[in-house]
Write a protein that holds these residues in place. Sequence first.
Motif: not given
Length: 423
Positions: A173-193
């Motif tokens: 929960p809270i790890m959203y993802s939306s290509k349409e909103a230009s919002f990359f998938s949230i990752s629980g692993n630190l700093a991967t983004q």
Amino acid sequence: MALDRDGRNLPPLRLHVPEPRFRPGDEVDFSDMPVPAAGATRRPDETAAPADMADLAYGLVRVLDDEYRAAGPWDPRLDGETLLKMLRAMALTRAFDERMFRAQRQGKTSFYMRCTGEEAVAIAAAFALHRDDMCFPSYRQQGLLIARDWPLVDMMNQIYSNRADRLQGRQMPIMYSSKEASFFSISGNLATQCPQAVGWAMASAARGDTRIAAVWCGEGSTAEGDFHSACIFASVYRAPVILNVVNNQWAISSFSGFAGAEATTFAARAVGYGIAGLRVDGNDPLAVYAATKWASDRARANVGPTLIELFTYRVEGHSTSDDPSQYRSVMESSKWPLGDPILRLKRHLIGLGLWDKERHAAMDLEVAHYVRDCAKEAEKNGILGHGLHQPLETLFEGVYEEMPWHLREQREQMFREAKAAKL
């Protein structure tokens, strides 16, 4: 004293273990924390060389003064309509957080993380970016989606992992993802983004596109190797990316000193990499907007990346699994000298004659009712506390274009066992 191998008297070596300023039960006093006056920090040209702005990594960009008036060269001079939209987006985000926090306490979902006190970090930045700029968030930037008018019901479906969850229950929960909103998938692993954002920005430039990337991570994540790899690539290739470090003073139970806050600022990470660095009052929506707009203009001018330290405070616990009273003074959040971002923008608008307490109270009630109605709509699709809502076969989908033989065998075994168990 101790004797070394040559017989010399030398003091024994020892390590420094950082300690937070205040522990549970302590009186809190931030009066000695240096806070530059609003408007005092210079604003260089967006194309300036990083070496000519190193001082900005050690100061603090502020726009709203103690009387909630905008001052200085960083004032973005936003129109009233934009300011009111920002205020509502922050109020809506806080109302969303409150409703989802209660949902977790009611057993409707397993986990939630609030961004109370940090709303400006995501929302003011979202208003400064283009809507199609790619955002690589950490787990307290739900405001990015809300500022981009993403449906709250869709976000709640993901939190509840119900049958309408676009991620089919595969993410926490809270790890959203939306290509349409230009919002990359949230990752629980630190700093991967961080390297993901830099790589995406490099690809955008290689294609000759006009979209830039922005990434957010916590101050503790700057101790991860991925963060430094991202800085190297961003610096060398002058990637059109904004690296946001959200310094909210605390990880789940350890303070920012363990990531290096005692030695220097987090914006100073930029200096060693030859990146433009800004340290910004993260509770000042106008300062966050101005810094993000400056950095985005810099990226679009092909001058290179910017690292922004957003100096803020995590008011709530790390998550619904955390009790901050066990490791910090309960007085800290109320004593934090940079105040509350919603209150500051509210009072700024009142000072401009564009707002008043009555309209603000009406807005708070309106967004609370709106969030309540969205929650009821999402709960019609199921809640996590009522079991699985996705077909079993989806466990094996979405990884390979063509499912390999050993996974097909495992899937058939799962079907047999489920049938035997009458699931």
